[in-house]
Design a protein around this motif. Structure first.
Motif, PDB file in Angstrom:
ATOM      1  N   ALA A  81       0.821  -1.212   0.000  1.00 19.23           N
ATOM      2  CA  ALA A  81       0.000   0.000   0.000  1.00 19.23           C
ATOM      3  C   ALA A  81       0.855   1.262   0.000  1.00 19.23           C
ATOM      4  O   ALA A  81       1.926   1.310   0.612  1.00 19.23           O
ATOM      5  N   VAL A  82       0.334   2.290  -0.678  1.00 16.06           N
ATOM      6  CA  VAL A  82       0.925   3.623  -0.619  1.00 16.06           C
ATOM      7  C   VAL A  82      -0.094   4.600  -0.043  1.00 16.06           C
ATOM      8  O   VAL A  82      -1.302   4.358  -0.072  1.00 16.06           O
ATOM      9  N   ASP A  83       0.427   5.737   0.458  1.00 18.15           N
ATOM     10  CA  ASP A  83      -0.451   6.756   1.007  1.00 18.15           C
ATOM     11  C   ASP A  83      -0.726   7.829  -0.037  1.00 18.15           C
ATOM     12  O   ASP A  83      -0.389   7.670  -1.215  1.00 18.15           O
ATOM     13  N   VAL A  84      -1.323   8.940   0.391  1.00 21.35           N
ATOM     14  CA  VAL A  84      -1.715   9.983  -0.549  1.00 21.35           C
ATOM     15  C   VAL A  84      -0.523  10.680  -1.192  1.00 21.35           C
ATOM     16  O   VAL A  84      -0.676  11.363  -2.210  1.00 21.35           O
ATOM     17  N   ASP A  85       0.672  10.534  -0.627  1.00 20.16           N
ATOM     18  CA  ASP A  85       1.878  11.100  -1.213  1.00 20.16           C
ATOM     19  C   ASP A  85       2.622  10.081  -2.071  1.00 20.16           C
ATOM     20  O   ASP A  85       3.742  10.328  -2.498  1.00 20.16           O
ATOM     21  N   LEU A  86       1.999   8.925  -2.293  1.00 15.86           N
ATOM     22  CA  LEU A  86       2.579   7.834  -3.067  1.00 15.86           C
ATOM     23  C   LEU A  86       3.841   7.271  -2.410  1.00 15.86           C
ATOM     24  O   LEU A  86       4.718   6.747  -3.076  1.00 15.86           O
ATOM     25  N   LYS A  87       3.900   7.380  -1.105  1.00 21.01           N
ATOM     26  CA  LYS A  87       4.974   6.756  -0.348  1.00 21.01           C
ATOM     27  C   LYS A  87       4.447   5.456   0.242  1.00 21.01           C
ATOM     28  O   LYS A  87       3.273   5.362   0.605  1.00 21.01           O
ATOM     29  N   VAL A  88       5.322   4.477   0.364  1.00 18.00           N
ATOM     30  CA  VAL A  88       4.902   3.190   0.909  1.00 18.00           C
ATOM     31  C   VAL A  88       4.399   3.400   2.340  1.00 18.00           C
ATOM     32  O   VAL A  88       5.063   4.019   3.168  1.00 18.00           O
ATOM     33  N   TRP A  89       3.208   2.899   2.595  1.00 16.07           N
ATOM     34  CA  TRP A  89       2.625   2.970   3.936  1.00 16.07           C
ATOM     35  C   TRP A  89       3.542   2.236   4.906  1.00 16.07           C
ATOM     36  O   TRP A  89       4.007   1.127   4.624  1.00 16.07           O
ATOM     37  N   LYS A  90       3.808   2.850   6.055  1.00 18.94           N
ATOM     38  CA  LYS A  90       4.802   2.282   6.959  1.00 18.94           C
ATOM     39  C   LYS A  90       4.398   0.939   7.538  1.00 18.94           C
ATOM     40  O   LYS A  90       5.249   0.206   8.054  1.00 18.94           O
ATOM     41  N   TYR A  91       3.134   0.580   7.464  1.00 15.08           N
ATOM     42  CA  TYR A  91       2.699  -0.713   7.986  1.00 15.08           C
ATOM     43  C   TYR A  91       2.469  -1.748   6.880  1.00 15.08           C
ATOM     44  O   TYR A  91       1.967  -2.829   7.140  1.00 15.08           O
ATOM     45  N   SER A  92       2.848  -1.391   5.665  1.00 17.91           N
ATOM     46  CA  SER A  92       2.715  -2.328   4.557  1.00 17.91           C
ATOM     47  C   SER A  92       3.843  -3.351   4.620  1.00 17.91           C
ATOM     48  O   SER A  92       5.024  -2.993   4.659  1.00 17.91           O
ATOM     49  N   ASN A  93       3.497  -4.636   4.649  1.00 20.93           N
ATOM     50  CA  ASN A  93       4.528  -5.677   4.634  1.00 20.93           C
ATOM     51  C   ASN A  93       5.344  -5.587   3.349  1.00 20.93           C
ATOM     52  O   ASN A  93       4.835  -5.155   2.309  1.00 20.93           O
ATOM     53  N   TYR A  94       6.579  -6.017   3.406  1.00 21.00           N
ATOM     54  CA  TYR A  94       7.469  -5.878   2.262  1.00 21.00           C
ATOM     55  C   TYR A  94       8.297  -7.145   2.090  1.00 21.00           C
ATOM     56  O   TYR A  94       8.196  -8.088   2.871  1.00 21.00           O
ATOM     57  N   GLY A  95       9.087  -7.167   1.036  1.00 19.46           N
ATOM     58  CA  GLY A  95       9.931  -8.326   0.768  1.00 19.46           C
ATOM     59  C   GLY A  95      10.103  -8.546  -0.714  1.00 19.46           C
ATOM     60  O   GLY A  95       9.506  -7.841  -1.547  1.00 19.46           O
ATOM     61  N   THR A  96      10.894  -9.530  -1.065  1.00 19.29           N
ATOM     62  CA  THR A  96      11.195  -9.786  -2.472  1.00 19.29           C
ATOM     63  C   THR A  96       9.978 -10.276  -3.252  1.00 19.29           C
ATOM     64  O   THR A  96       9.998 -10.289  -4.480  1.00 19.29           O
ATOM     65  N   HIS A  97       8.919 -10.685  -2.535  1.00 17.80           N
ATOM     66  CA  HIS A  97       7.729 -11.178  -3.225  1.00 17.80           C
ATOM     67  C   HIS A  97       6.790 -10.059  -3.663  1.00 17.80           C
ATOM     68  O   HIS A  97       5.872 -10.303  -4.442  1.00 17.80           O
TER      69      HIS A  97
END
Length: 445
Positions: free
Chosen positions: A220-236
């Motif tokens: 997920a991204v926020d209104v500034d198109l930055k990755v939401w800090k609680y969005s899980n991440y990884g190579t997948h």
């Protein structure tokens, strides 16, 4: 502040003025629609001139969907409730997550010309609801801790005409069971595109079903198109989409407001429905290929090796995906071939596509072109914005978003107005937010 960032701020002010002067009657008549900032960011009015998702069925494996909601009525098929039996086109007040996801995909609004309420990105698509069980209720509900898996609903979706399956949930497992992976493979053999949310814990550990091989994992991204800090991440992670301050349809209350990668996955599923309607001869992998090759990444990522663990191939741009000249590519696109081996050239092609052409962050020259000659308009707009801010400082809009995210030409600089409280909103911390978030983070869905 760099010249590019300055221009983005200017662009944001211009668009804010357009919202103030161009859509004030609609916004005042229906705050719910105004709150749907992703539609404006995507350039939905231009998208719907190209495709509305007509003729495409999107399966939603989730809680049952309220098919009688005024913004969904007529777009929800009976489906099947794998938890309680019967159909899945009706829901009680504690089951609204599926309704919310369905509305972001195929909501059509209501009122004159569908101008009120929630509208999905693919408003003419059909929803096939497939109800699943939850352990607990409300904020304590968590999918997958019971005895059921998504294997049976997924196979049902494939056998009942769905060409896209939205899975806005994560289970207690980090990997799919053998039955679930077999169901994923079954779907892919039948040319069905699978989309799943990455999860809302802000951790790198993959979660099922986003971790399953062959699934498009979405952050997920926020209104500034930055990755939401609680969005899980990884190579997948493959793609990003809006997932913060998202207005959607509810059950106990007509509308809800929440954050989460669930919403982001729903928007990716809707974008895929638009593409499947326009390009019926493309494979599921080739649809995914159009999504990743038209996605946008920040300027500091444009030369990075993609997919990036946080950004994947970038944030979706549905209009560009629909209109850009993108070669079909290999059958599997950016997805691994069945059996775990990469499709020939697929990952490399996707990486190159996301780093070149229309997928780069907007250049300074492009931004100059977009905003040249706007000084007079800007002066008027800034005056209006300052006046509004003085009257209501507590409702200041957030800072402008990144360029290259929107309708024709990829013009960006959009400053979405954050949802304002009203009698119909369910706040992110209110009952029914899903799944429940750790105490230190805003509840996601």
């Amino acid at each position: 502040m760099s010249f590019t960032r300055t221009l983005r701020a200017v662009g944001g002010a211009v668009v804010a003025g357009a919202l103030l002067f161009g859509t004030a009657p609609v916004a005042s008549a229906d705050q719910i629609r105004k709150d749907q900032w992703p539609l404006t960011a995507f350039g939905a009015d231009d998208i719907w001139k190209v495709s509305t998702g007509k003729g495409v069925t999107v399966a939603v494996i989730d809680q049952p969907v309220d098919g009688n909601h005024p913004d969904l009525k007529g777009n929800v098929l009976p489906g099947k409730n794998f938890a309680g039996g019967g159909t899945a086109d009706h829901a009680d007040g504690k089951q609204e997550h599926g309704t919310a996801m369905a509305s972001l995909i195929a909501g059509h609004g209501h009122g004159a010309g569908g101008s009120e309420g929630v509208k999905g990105l693919a408003p003419d698509a059909k929803i096939l609801p497939l109800g699943m069980d939850f352990e607990g209720s409300g904020d304590s509900a968590e999918f997958g801790k019971g005895s059921m898996s998504y294997a049976a609903p997924l196979r049902y979706a494939v056998d009942h005409g769905a060409s896209i399956v939205n899975m806005s949930f994560d289970t207690a497992n980090t990997e799919p069971s053998s039955a679930e992976q077999a169901a994923v493979d079954y779907a892919r053999k039948h040319d069905v595109l699978l989309v799943a949310s990455s999860g809302n814990a802000g951790v790198e550990t993959p979660r099922n079903p986003a971790a399953a091989s062959g699934v498009l994992a979405v952050g997920a991204v926020d209104v500034d198109l930055k990755v939401w800090k609680y969005s899980n991440y990884g190579t997948h992670i493959k793609l990003l989409a809006p997932g913060v301050h998202i207005r959607s349809a509810g059950v106990e209350d007509p509308y809800r407001l929440a954050n989460g990668t669930s919403d982001a996955a729903a928007y990716v599923s809707a974008a895929a429905a638009l593409l499947r309607a326009k390009f019926p001869d493309l494979t599921a992998g080739q649809i995914a290929n159009r999504l990743v090759k038209s996605a946008v990444v920040p300027d500091d990522k444009k030369d990075a090796k993609l997919p990036d663990p946080h950004y994947g191939y970038g944030t979706i741009r549905p209009y560009s995906a629909l209109t850009t000249d993108i070669p079909p590519g290999s059958k599997n696109g950016p997805l691994p071939a069945l059996g775990g081996e990469s499709s020939p050239g697929s990952s490399k092609d996707a990486e190159q596509g996301a780093k070149t052409g229309s997928n780069k962050g907007m250049s300074t020259g492009a931004l100059v072109g977009i905003f040249a000659g706007g000084a007079v308009v800007l002066a008027i707009v800034l005056g209006a914005v300052i006046t509004v801010r003085k009257k209501n400082r507590r409702n200041d809009p957030p800072s402008g978003g990144a360029g290259g995210y929107g309708g024709p030409g990829g013009s960006g600089g959009f400053v979405p107005h954050p949802p304002n409280p009203n009698s119909y909103q369910q706040r992110p911390s209110g009952p029914g937010s899903y799944p429940s978030a750790p105490p230190t983070q805003p509840p996601g869905r």
